[in-house]
Design a protein around this motif. Sequence first.
Motif, short mmCIF file in Angstrom:
data_model
loop_
_atom_site.label_atom_id
_atom_site.label_comp_id
_atom_site.label_asym_id
_atom_site.label_seq_id
_atom_site.Cartn_x
_atom_site.Cartn_y
_atom_site.Cartn_z
N UNK A 168 7.67 -46.90 95.31
CA UNK A 168 6.46 -47.63 94.90
C UNK A 168 6.14 -47.39 93.43
N UNK A 169 5.89 -48.47 92.71
CA UNK A 169 5.54 -48.37 91.30
C UNK A 169 6.72 -48.36 90.35
N UNK A 170 7.94 -48.25 90.88
CA UNK A 170 9.11 -48.15 90.00
C UNK A 170 9.32 -49.44 89.21
N UNK A 171 9.24 -50.59 89.88
CA UNK A 171 9.49 -51.87 89.21
C UNK A 171 8.52 -52.10 88.06
N UNK A 172 7.27 -51.67 88.25
CA UNK A 172 6.27 -51.84 87.21
C UNK A 172 6.51 -50.86 86.05
N UNK A 173 6.98 -49.66 86.36
CA UNK A 173 7.17 -48.64 85.34
C UNK A 173 8.41 -48.90 84.48
N UNK A 174 9.48 -49.40 85.10
CA UNK A 174 10.78 -49.45 84.42
C UNK A 174 10.81 -50.45 83.27
N UNK A 175 9.90 -51.44 83.31
CA UNK A 175 9.92 -52.44 82.23
C UNK A 175 11.02 -53.45 82.43
N UNK A 176 11.03 -54.12 83.58
CA UNK A 176 12.08 -55.09 83.87
C UNK A 176 12.23 -56.17 82.79
N UNK A 177 11.14 -56.65 82.17
CA UNK A 177 11.34 -57.66 81.12
C UNK A 177 12.17 -57.17 79.94
N UNK A 178 12.20 -55.84 79.69
CA UNK A 178 13.04 -55.34 78.61
C UNK A 178 14.52 -55.61 78.88
N UNK A 179 14.89 -55.61 80.15
CA UNK A 179 16.28 -55.82 80.52
C UNK A 179 16.72 -57.25 80.22
N UNK A 180 15.77 -58.18 80.23
CA UNK A 180 16.09 -59.60 80.12
C UNK A 180 16.12 -60.12 78.69
N UNK A 181 16.05 -59.26 77.70
CA UNK A 181 16.21 -59.73 76.32
C UNK A 181 17.67 -60.13 76.08
N UNK A 182 17.87 -61.14 75.30
CA UNK A 182 19.22 -61.68 75.11
C UNK A 182 20.19 -60.62 74.59
N UNK A 183 19.76 -59.85 73.59
CA UNK A 183 20.66 -58.84 73.02
C UNK A 183 20.98 -57.75 74.04
N UNK A 184 19.99 -57.38 74.85
CA UNK A 184 20.23 -56.34 75.85
C UNK A 184 21.17 -56.83 76.94
#
Length: 323
Positions: free
Chosen positions: A216-232
């Motif tokens: 619980x709370x992991x998805x919110x903490x990890x910063x999933x949108x950071x993973x979806x940047x084009x360069x990343x």
Amino acid sequence: MIGWAALGLALGGLAMTEIRAARRERAALAAFPPDGRILEVGGRRVHAVTRGVGPDVVLLHGASGNTRDMTFGLVGQLAGRYRVTAFDRPGLGHTGRVRDGLDGPFRKDCESPAEQAALLRDAARLLGIERPIVLGHSLGGAVALAWALDDPRGTAAVVDVSGVTMPWPEPLDLLYRLNGRLVGGAALPPLMAAYAGDGLLRRALAAIFEPDPVPPGYAEHIGLPLVLRRASLRANARQIGTLRRHVAEMSRRHGELRLPLEIVHGEADIIVPPGIHSLPLSRIVPDANLVMLPGTGHMAHHAHPEAVVAAVDRAHVRATSGG
């Protein structure tokens, strides 16, 4: 006439995709800024989060991740008796690439585990870190071993958690194969950055944790949108796509390691199967100690953090006692 109209629509669609991707990336950076220090290492940007006081432990996250994977639980569980430093690996989170030119959409090359380890090792020295225990999860396990192989005297011990350490026979998932190719690497990241929804990300996260639940709370903490940047997305796909040949080269040197190696791996891990990676590694490295976790998947450091903390403690005792 129809052909020109279709071309115009296609170009307009591409432009809107890039605009939408850029907007979502700005929002991701605003929502999940660096929560540690940004170091300048030979002109390269490295993000490091440090907590606690004591012997040094370095934490290296796996594919698609960032320091937040480690700060969710493991950093706090270790910081009571160690100085713990979690790094964003190159191209991910808030750390830059190891050299210029790797971010281009029409490229396939990227930094090797050894190059990643060298940059982060230099960053560690800037922080005054000497002879750390280096813990790596998944792809970070390959980087942790590269760290020790290239600087054995400067490394106290290695803790390998579900690590990619040996060459594997199976082909990569289709998405990684496409993203790692020239055309796919140019076209797919903008589409994913612009349009991938929260539901898709959470399903992917659940698959990574299986058969264990996502905490619980992991998805919110990890910063999933950071993973979806084009360069990343490109950096991650290319690091995975080129990893096997680097691991194959490294595996011929594993027997050189003469430092404590603690290995923790879930028996039910189908992403990095222990029978391909940790079991053979434990037979090659003279000072390896393998702990298998029944019924546990790929994210052992979240499913059974007590086993990983115990491995760090054993590594510390073995490194300081000479055994």
